[in-house]
Structures are given as C-alpha cells and as structure tokens.
Design an enzyme around this catalytic site. Structure first.
Site, PDB file in Angstrom:
ATOM      1  N   SER A  34       0.846  -1.182   0.000  1.00 38.96           N
ATOM      2  CA  SER A  34       0.000   0.000   0.000  1.00 38.96           C
ATOM      3  C   SER A  34       0.883   1.233   0.000  1.00 38.96           C
ATOM      4  O   SER A  34       2.085   1.149   0.263  1.00 38.96           O
ATOM      5  CB  SER A  34      -0.943   0.015   1.208  1.00 38.96           C
ATOM      6  OG  SER A  34      -0.222   0.073   2.413  1.00 38.96           O
ATOM      7  N   LYS A 155     -11.986   1.951 -14.383  1.00 42.86           N
ATOM      8  CA  LYS A 155     -12.731   0.745 -14.043  1.00 42.86           C
ATOM      9  C   LYS A 155     -13.241   0.038 -15.299  1.00 42.86           C
ATOM     10  O   LYS A 155     -13.202  -1.194 -15.393  1.00 42.86           O
ATOM     11  CB  LYS A 155     -13.909   1.085 -13.126  1.00 42.86           C
ATOM     12  CG  LYS A 155     -13.528   1.601 -11.745  1.00 42.86           C
ATOM     13  CD  LYS A 155     -12.809   0.572 -10.918  1.00 42.86           C
ATOM     14  CE  LYS A 155     -12.570   1.062  -9.491  1.00 42.86           C
ATOM     15  NZ  LYS A 155     -11.779   0.113  -8.680  1.00 42.86           N
TER      16      LYS A 155
END
Length: 252
Positions: A34, A155
């Site tokens: 992350s 997306k």
C-alpha cells in the site's frame, strides 16, 4: 506442501486489511502493498511493502520481492485505486491532464502490469495450485458518474482486461472483476463491506474453475447476477449516496 501465497495490492484499512485477515486466518501466507502501510496490516501480513501504484514500471519489482520472501503468489488481488473529483461538481472534462493520467495509471495501467506479471507466475505453479487474479471494481462499468470520470474510465478499461483474460486464460487461470452491490443491484458507493469482500474473495480464490468474470456480489449472499442495461444510466454521485442512505435504513 507449503502454504499458498496471496498478494494484495492496495491493502487499505477496510477492504484490503479484511482480506488479509481472512486469508491469514485460513493459513495462507499474506503479502501486502500500500502507499502508506498502517500498523494493522503490518500485524497481519507476513510481508508488507510501501508502493506507488501510479508507476506501473515498479509493479514487477513488488512481485519479485514477494516471490523472494514468500514464494510465487497463487492469488493476486488488485485493490488499489485513485480518484479525482470534478472541480465544478459535474463536468467530466474539468480535470487536469496530470490528474487524469495519474488515475488511469493506478486504475488501469498498473492493473495490466500486475495481471501480466501474475500470469507469468501462475505458469510456474503446480497444476493443482490455485491461480486467481481479482480486481476490485465498482458499478461504473454499467453506470455513468460524471463527477469521477477518471475512476470510471479506469474501471471500464480494467473490466475489459478481466473479461478478456477470463476468456483467453479461463481454462487454466481465473480472472475476476469483483463488484459489491446492494441487494437490489444499486452500488454500495463508499459503504463497502470489508467482511463481505474478504468472504467472497476467499471463495473465488478457492474455486476450481472460472466463474462469471463480472463477479457482482452482495453482503451475506455472495455472487448475485445483475443484468446491466446496454444504454447506461447517468446518475449524479449525490443521488447515489442518498440511495445508499435510504437503503441503510431499510430492515435487513
């Protein structure tokens, strides 16, 4: 036989950490990356890395480190995302080129890098071993939200990547575009359930065959098919959030 390895790219405090906790509890070795790893994920994962997902060239380096520390990943989960909001609240073409490029890099180009690198690893694993790639999507592959066009564009592109990969490689390896929904098919927006993602992703990770690539699921239910319209509905983000608030007040 050594424990299987899951690699989570985008191990944030809700979905990513919940997924890591589930797989670790099931006896898997967990690698997590992350931007700014939190203490919680450091306590759960067996190997944690800081990562810049806006630089796709660095993705293969992350995989190499995971392989050296834990082994070749059996399951790769791309949960990272980047989003810029329309400055004027509605125009899809009011973002800077730099913002759009950053979001596309995180939401799509690094996904391509991760999927292609994961595929190379899958080819080295034993035939009976799990080999699954899961991308955390949302409803924007069937819904237009003008305020976050860079997220939607990313997306949609990644949904195409997952559909293509499932078609091309589904006989050997599994690829999914996972999308949590409300029971009536509307988007959950920011009310994502980390627990629901963890349960469903583990189910996908342990399936023996490719399921529907467009893996829409509902908390407490699992996979549920929702037929998308050919002409996608245009809905302001504020209206979507109001729908989520109304749904949360309904009896379960």
């Amino acid at each position: 036989m050594s424990a299987p390895v899951v690699f989570i790219l985008g191990a944030g405090p809700n979905v990513g950490t919940s997924i890591a906790s589930k797989f670790a509890a099931e006896g898997w070795k967990v690698a997590a990356a992350s931007r700014s790893p939190k203490d919680e994920i450091k306590k759960i994962a067996h190997h944690v890395m800081a990562a810049d997902f806006s630089d796709p060239e660095k993705i293969s380096t992350l995989f190499a480190e995971v392989e050296a520390k834990l082994g070749t990943p059996n399951v790769v989960i791309y949960n990272a995302y980047s989003v810029a909001f329309s400055p004027d609240g509605s125009s899809p073409f009011s973002f800077s080129i730099a913002e759009y490029a950053r979001d596309i890099a995180v939401n799509t180009t690094s996904v391509y890098a991760a999927a292609s690198t994961a595929l190379a690893g899958f080819r080295k694993l034993p035939e009976a071993a799990p080999k699954v790639f899961i991308y955390t999507g949302n409803m924007q592959n069937s819904l237009i939200v003008p305020e976050v066009v860079s997220l939607g564009a990313g997306k949609n592109a990644s949904a195409y990547l997952m559909e293509t990969a499932a078609t091309a490689y589904g006989a050997q390896y599994q690829f999914y575009y996972a999308d949590e929904r409300l029971p009536d098919g509307r988007p959950v927006m920011s009310a994502l359930s980390g627990e629901a993602h963890a349960e469903y992703y583990f189910e996908l990770a342990t399936k023996k065959t490719q399921g529907p690539w467009d893996a829409t699921f509902v908390k407490g239910v699992g996979y549920k098919r929702f037929d998308a319209e050919r002409d996608r509905e245009v809905t302001p983000a504020g209206m979507l959030m109001e729908n989520v608030k109304k749904a949360s007040r309904l009896p379960s």
